[in-house]
Design a protein around this motif. Structure first.
Motif, PDB file in Angstrom:
ATOM      1  N   ALA A 149       0.816  -1.225   0.000  1.00  0.00           N
ATOM      2  CA  ALA A 149       0.000   0.000   0.000  1.00  0.00           C
ATOM      3  C   ALA A 149       0.845   1.268   0.000  1.00  0.00           C
ATOM      4  O   ALA A 149       1.830   1.372   0.729  1.00  0.00           O
ATOM      5  CB  ALA A 149      -0.928   0.008   1.223  1.00  0.00           C
ATOM      6  N   GLY A 150       0.437   2.220  -0.817  1.00  0.00           N
ATOM      7  CA  GLY A 150       1.067   3.545  -0.826  1.00  0.00           C
ATOM      8  C   GLY A 150       2.017   3.793  -1.970  1.00  0.00           C
ATOM      9  O   GLY A 150       2.253   4.940  -2.337  1.00  0.00           O
ATOM     10  N   THR A 151       2.588   2.741  -2.539  1.00  0.00           N
ATOM     11  CA  THR A 151       3.509   2.925  -3.661  1.00  0.00           C
ATOM     12  C   THR A 151       2.750   3.506  -4.853  1.00  0.00           C
ATOM     13  O   THR A 151       1.637   3.100  -5.159  1.00  0.00           O
ATOM     14  CB  THR A 151       4.136   1.586  -4.065  1.00  0.00           C
ATOM     15  N   ILE A 152       3.379   4.487  -5.512  1.00  0.00           N
ATOM     16  CA  ILE A 152       2.793   5.104  -6.707  1.00  0.00           C
ATOM     17  C   ILE A 152       3.747   4.891  -7.874  1.00  0.00           C
ATOM     18  O   ILE A 152       4.940   5.219  -7.778  1.00  0.00           O
ATOM     19  CB  ILE A 152       2.533   6.603  -6.494  1.00  0.00           C
ATOM     20  N   SER A 153       3.240   4.357  -8.962  1.00  0.00           N
ATOM     21  CA  SER A 153       4.076   4.071 -10.127  1.00  0.00           C
ATOM     22  C   SER A 153       3.495   4.716 -11.375  1.00  0.00           C
ATOM     23  O   SER A 153       2.278   4.799 -11.538  1.00  0.00           O
ATOM     24  CB  SER A 153       4.167   2.549 -10.344  1.00  0.00           C
ATOM     25  N   ILE A 154       4.383   5.198 -12.224  1.00  0.00           N
ATOM     26  CA  ILE A 154       3.964   5.702 -13.528  1.00  0.00           C
ATOM     27  C   ILE A 154       4.800   5.008 -14.605  1.00  0.00           C
ATOM     28  O   ILE A 154       5.884   4.498 -14.320  1.00  0.00           O
ATOM     29  CB  ILE A 154       4.114   7.236 -13.644  1.00  0.00           C
ATOM     30  N   PRO A 155       4.319   4.961 -15.854  1.00  0.00           N
ATOM     31  CA  PRO A 155       5.083   4.305 -16.915  1.00  0.00           C
ATOM     32  C   PRO A 155       6.423   5.007 -17.152  1.00  0.00           C
ATOM     33  O   PRO A 155       6.519   6.233 -17.011  1.00  0.00           O
ATOM     34  CB  PRO A 155       4.170   4.450 -18.139  1.00  0.00           C
TER      35      PRO A 155
END
Length: 306
Positions: free
Chosen positions: A142-148
């Motif tokens: 929970a909490g991790t944010i990923s973008i391409p």
């Protein structure tokens, strides 16, 4: 001074005699000086914050400057800018999600101050952290944010091009996380190829300062090993090295009490290492290595391309 003089020289008005008790001294509110006292006190209260405020125009942080202040700084030689890159990722139960953002911002500020004539751009907080659906790696927590990766590179490219447009000539990426070091290099190479063909490109360059991150994986680990800490304890993620660096930069992001008395997390919890014996003093070794290495590397880059 004037207020004290007025109060000391104030005289109460006549009072009717009383046989029940001796007359009480007059209160300030019962005298004609009450409005003057209130006015003076309010002036002192309002003036206090103004006297304590620091001049914002001296900051190395772009976000703390006005547009006019920044333009003046560039015109007077501050043409180097650092773009710190962090990320939002899990680090187990005892280190907060924003560790990379905080470390990148704090260290970039100190590097800029040591270099002089250097400005720090806002921290890039959204970075590639792995597949989102189905989740992989840190995204399983929970909490991790990923973008391409392509979106991340586009952000770096746009930020650097904007800064070049405003007059910066040496634009340096500082990445606090190992997963996107190659992306930084890709963007720097792409920008330098494009700027080499531009009308104002003769003295504008982008750099990916890999030394900033690499030193934490080499010399810092060696220093910890010299002090008797094993590779298993130092860890690859959220272990002793990670926690120590955080304690040296912002200890509020480490749950030290829980870490000392709680269960030891492992790989299923997103942790590779043992942070139990981490300390601010151990972290300061790594911070100093990062600062000294980065300042020296940047100076070499700038001299090479003068």
């Amino acid at each position: 001074m004037t207020l004290q003089f007025l109060l000391l020289n104030a005289r109460p008005g006549p009072r009717a005699p009383s046989t029940l008790s001796p007359p009480s001294p007059p209160s300030i509110s019962s005298t004609p000086l009450a409005p003057l006292f209130a006015l003076a006190l309010s002036c002192l209260v309002v003036a206090a914050p103004a006297m304590a405020a620091a001049p914002a125009g001296n900051s190395v942080m772009l976000e703390e400057l006005t547009s006019t202040e920044l333009r003046s700084r560039i015109e007077h030689g501050a043409t180097t800018v650092l773009i710190p890159i962090g990320g939002v990722e899990q680090s187990g139960p005892y280190i907060a999600l924003g560790k990379h953002n905080v470390r990148a911002g704090l260290l970039a500020r100190q590097i800029a101050q040591a270099l002089g004539n250097t400005i720090v751009a806002p921290v890039v907080s959204y970075v590639p952290e792995g597949a989102i659906s189905p989740p992989a790696g840190h995204m399983r927590h929970a909490g991790t944010i990923s973008i391409p990766p392509a979106a991340f590179e586009a952000v770096l490219e746009g930020a650097a091009a904007s800064l070049r447009q405003h007059g910066f000539r040496d634009i340096i990426f500082l990445g606090d996380h190992g997963g996107y070091q190659k992306n930084e290099q890709n963007v720097a190479s792409k920008l330098n190829r494009a700027w080499g063909k531009g009308a104002i490109a003769k003295d504008a360059r982008a750099y990916a300062l890999l030394d900033y991150y690499d030193i934490t994986q080499s010399a810092y680990v060696a220093e910890l090993q010299k002090r008797g800490y094993s590779n298993t304890e130092i860890g690859l993620h959220a272990g002793l090295a990670d926690a120590a660096l955080m304690l040296a930069t912002d200890p509020s992001l480490v749950r030290s009490e829980a870490m000392a008395h709680g269960a030891k997390p492992g790989v299923p919890d997103g942790v590779r290492g043992d942070a139990t014996r981490a300390s601010k003093e151990l972290g300061q070794i790594g911070v100093k290595l990062q600062l000294d290495t980065s300042v020296a590397a940047i100076k070499q880059l700038l001299q090479r391309h003068q």
